[in-house]
Structures are given as C-alpha cells and as structure tokens.
Design an enzyme around this catalytic site. Structure first.
Site, PDB file in Angstrom:
ATOM      1  N   LYS A 177       0.306   1.124  10.086  1.00 44.76           N
ATOM      2  CA  LYS A 177       1.597   1.745   9.782  1.00 44.76           C
ATOM      3  C   LYS A 177       2.414   1.974  11.060  1.00 44.76           C
ATOM      4  O   LYS A 177       1.935   1.718  12.159  1.00 44.76           O
ATOM      5  CB  LYS A 177       1.369   3.060   9.028  1.00 44.76           C
ATOM      6  CG  LYS A 177       0.676   2.874   7.670  1.00 44.76           C
ATOM      7  CD  LYS A 177       1.401   1.907   6.756  1.00 44.76           C
ATOM      8  CE  LYS A 177       1.081   2.049   5.281  1.00 44.76           C
ATOM      9  NZ  LYS A 177      -0.229   1.526   4.850  1.00 44.76           N
TER      10      LYS A 177
HETATM   11  C1  LIG Z   1      -0.661   2.091   3.297  1.00 41.53           C
HETATM   12  C2  LIG Z   1      -0.067   2.499   2.015  1.00 41.53           C
HETATM   13  C3  LIG Z   1      -0.660   3.464   1.194  1.00 41.53           C
HETATM   14  C4  LIG Z   1      -2.018   4.035   1.461  1.00 41.53           C
HETATM   15  O1  LIG Z   1      -2.108   4.672   2.672  1.00 41.53           O
HETATM   16  P1  LIG Z   1      -3.538   5.186   3.186  1.00 41.53           P
HETATM   17  O2  LIG Z   1      -3.155   6.133   4.291  1.00 41.53           O
HETATM   18  O3  LIG Z   1      -4.256   3.982   3.685  1.00 41.53           O
HETATM   19  O4  LIG Z   1      -4.223   5.843   2.061  1.00 41.53           O
HETATM   20  C5  LIG Z   1      -0.012   3.851   0.045  1.00 41.53           C
HETATM   21  N1  LIG Z   1       1.160   3.302  -0.304  1.00 41.53           N
HETATM   22  C6  LIG Z   1       1.764   2.360   0.439  1.00 41.53           C
HETATM   23  C7  LIG Z   1       3.074   1.814   0.003  1.00 41.53           C
HETATM   24  C8  LIG Z   1       1.156   1.912   1.613  1.00 41.53           C
HETATM   25  O5  LIG Z   1       1.761   0.957   2.338  1.00 41.53           O
END
Ligand SMILES: *Cc1c(COP(=O)(O)O)cnc(C)c1O
Length: 378
Positions: A177
């Site tokens: 992210k």
């Molecule tokens: C990465 C992501 C998640 C999940 O995030 P985690 O921190 O890995 O649980 C949920 N929704 C979207 C749109 C994502 O890109």
C-alpha cells in the site's frame, strides 16, 4: 525485475523499530497511540483506532455499527476480496454492484440504486486506484435511504477527504500500500462512541489495555462487548509514524509518475485503443496504475512478454463474483462493465522508488508486447 509495488523503507524506519525493541515494550502501547493521533490529524479526524489489518478494520466498523444477520450491504465486485469477506464476518449479505464505466471503475450509483431494497443497511465504497468516489451523490444516496456509509479507503491513504465521507472508514498499511507497517490497518469513525466501541472490540472487548494496567497499577478489567484480538503492536506503530511522515512526498512522487505514464502512453491511447481509466488532475493517492489493453489483445501474452523484459504486472481485480468461493452463490449475476474491465485490465508498476526512466522502460515494454501480440494474431 521492476515490481508492480515496492515499499520505501530506510534508516529512519530501522531506527524506529530498533528503539521499540530497546524500550522493552513491543505490544500495543505508546507508539500505537501516537500513530493513531498523528493519522487522525493527517486525515482531519478527531481520533482513530489502529488495528492489525484493513480487513480487521472493516470487520470492526460493521460490527460496531450493528450490521448483522438479515442486513444487506451494497459493495463493488471490482475490489479486493476482503471488502466482501468482511460483510460475511458479521453474518450480513453482500449485494454486489457494477462499476460506473470502463474509464471510471468506481461503484455505480445507478446500479446501487437499482439494488437497494428494504433490507439494505449499509454501503461500502472503495476508492479504486486511489481516486475518490463522488462524495456528495453518495452521501445523498445513503441519507435518503437511511443507510450507513462506509469507506474501504485501502487505496486512498493521505488524500484530503478520504475516510470522512460517512460513518466509518478502513485503511490498510499492508506491504504493497501507499504507506506500510508490513501488516496493519486504521479505523476512522464519525461517531465518537462507535469509535470507542471499536477500540474495545479490537482487544477482546476489554475495558483497559495491558499498558494502561501497568501505568495505573490496577489489574482489574471488565469485558462489555464482543471482541477479537485485532491489535497493532508498537513495532508497527513506530513504523507507521515514520511512514506517515513520508506519505505526502511519496504520494506526490506517485502523482508525478502517473502523469509521466499518461504522457508516455498517449500515442498508444491514440493509435491502439489503450485506455487509461480515471481523469488526470483529480485528487488521487495513485495507489496503482491500471491500463485497459486494446480490445482483443491477449493480456496473458502481453504480461508474459513484459515479464521477459523484467517488468512485473498485475491484475486488479478478479471480480469477487467470479472467484471460486463465490461463483456459485452469484451464478446468475451479470456485471457487464466490471467483467469487461477485468478482461482488459493490466496494472503497470507504480511506486515512489521508481525513476522517470523506469516509466519509459515500462511504456516501451508495453508497446513492444502489444506489437508482438498483434503480429501473432495477424
Ligand atoms: C489491501 C486491501 C484490503 C485489505 O487490506 P489488509 O490490510 O491486507 O487487510 C482491503 N480492501 C482493499 C481495496 C485493499 O486494496
């Protein structure tokens, strides 16, 4: 290999992690609390609750707002599966919605309006690629129907307004992210009481934390709500504080790289029918750089040819209703725009460690791969 995403981590992150280890307090404590306050301030919110992941954050938002069995929740199918899985965690029924258009892959308000019914309780928006969903129309949509408005803001960290649309928002700090704590997530909520419920629910429903019990020399606690162990630890809290400090610069570099891509790919858009979704110049975290290949181009061959040139690509996302676990449940469901988008979508590398020359290299590799694919079919 030039990767699709890559974290920027340096000496400051190493020092912050080392300091936590030396402090002797590794689990949730002062660093997590400082990270929550800094994150809330950065997003114009009074407070925040840090958790182990965005998935946990989504689960807690739904649970704390009382969404449960018998309720339906509108959500996009073009999202990471966690958005929809979380609706199942509280026993509610996901209702999947199409996207607006191929060049605007956000959840369609018109399709959502068609699918809203007497059992609809909430709507979860997802700011695909970091481009914010339309704020006022969605707020009106939720207000007129008495629905909870929740944001899956995993792609939109640091964008002004993200996380402040409605009742609750969940952010992700997973390794790919825009800012990372390896694993991690954050909750923002409009209602103070609901946020404090989330704070308890993330730690077994307990009324005090281990660090508070140490500080106050009072070992007593009570449990007054259902809870889970969804805590973040101070190693991650310290990482998050450093990454948050770099976020603006990192997101600005992403925006520059995205503009470079648009310029460099303009000829392919013009000549070949390559499509770059989202308008340029709008507020975005530029979490990913999606491109729709020309109609008829074989995505797998293009991806393989680019990989052979040292360029990793990805696909965001296989629509949730087409995944094995969900396919049978939504056997009759047709989301034509979402399905067409997925067939053509290829995600190009985008992360703040990339150079201008990396963009040239990716664009060149894509151009050559499309050329080869065309010759193969000719
Ligand atoms: C990465 C992501 C998640 C999940 O995030 P985690 O921190 O890995 O649980 C949920 N929704 C979207 C749109 C994502 O890109």
């Amino acid at each position: 290999m030039l990767r699709v995403s890559d974290a920027l981590l340096g000496t400051e992150e190493k020092a912050a992690v080392a300091a936590v280890i030396e402090s002797g307090w590794l689990t949730q404590g002062p660093k997590v609390r400082a990270f929550e306050q800094a994150f809330a301030e950065r997003h114009g919110a009074p407070d925040a609750v840090a958790v182990g992941s965005c998935t946990a954050a989504l689960h807690l938002c739904l649970a704390a707002l009382g969404v449960g069995p018998g309720d339906e929740v509108l959500a996009p199918s073009l999202t990471f599966v966690a958005t929809v899985n979380a609706i199942g965690y509280v026993g509610a029924e996901p209702v999947l919605v199409d996207i607006e258009a191929l060049d605007s892959p956000l959840m369609s308000l018109e399709d959502a309006a068609r699918k809203a019914g007497p059992r609809t309780r909430a709507v979860i928006l997802m700011h695909y690629a970091g481009q914010l969903a339309r704020r006022e129309p969605w707020r009106r949509f939720a207000r007129e129907r008495g629905l909870l408005l929740i944001e899956d803001s995993a792609h939109a960290v640091g964008v002004a307004g993200a996380g402040r649309y409605g009742d609750a928002a969940a952010f992700s700090f997973y390794g790919n992210k825009n800012m990372t704590t390896a694993e991690g997530g954050m909750v923002l909520m409009r209602d103070r009481g609901s946020l404090e419920r989330v704070r308890r629910m993330r730690a077994h429903g307990m009324t005090s934390s281990a660090s508070e019990r140490l500080r106050t020399r009072d070992a007593r606690y009570d449990v007054d709500v259902e809870g889970w162990n969804y805590r973040m630890d101070d190693i991650r809290g310290a990482l998050g504080l450093v990454q948050l400090g770099r976020l603006e610069a990192m997101n600005m570099r992403r925006a520059e790289l995205a503009e470079l891509y648009r310029g460099r790919l303009a000829a392919l858009v013009e000549r070949e029918g390559l499509l770059i979704p989202h308008r340029s110049g709008r507020a975005s975290a530029h979490h990913i750089f999606p491109a729709l290949l020309p109609e008829g181009a074989n995505r797998d061959s293009v991806a393989a040819a680019m990989a052979a040139e040292g360029v990793q690509t990805s696909v965001h996302y296989p629509p949730v209703h087409t995944l094995s676990r969900y396919r049978r449940r939504w056997a009759g469901l047709k989301l034509p725009l979402c399905e067409a988008f997925h067939r053509r979508e290829l995600t190009l590398p985008l992360h703040p460690g990339m150079s201008d020359m990396d963009v040239d290299r990716v664009a060149g590799a894509l151009e050559a791969a499309l050329e080869t694919a065309r010759e193969a079919t000719a």
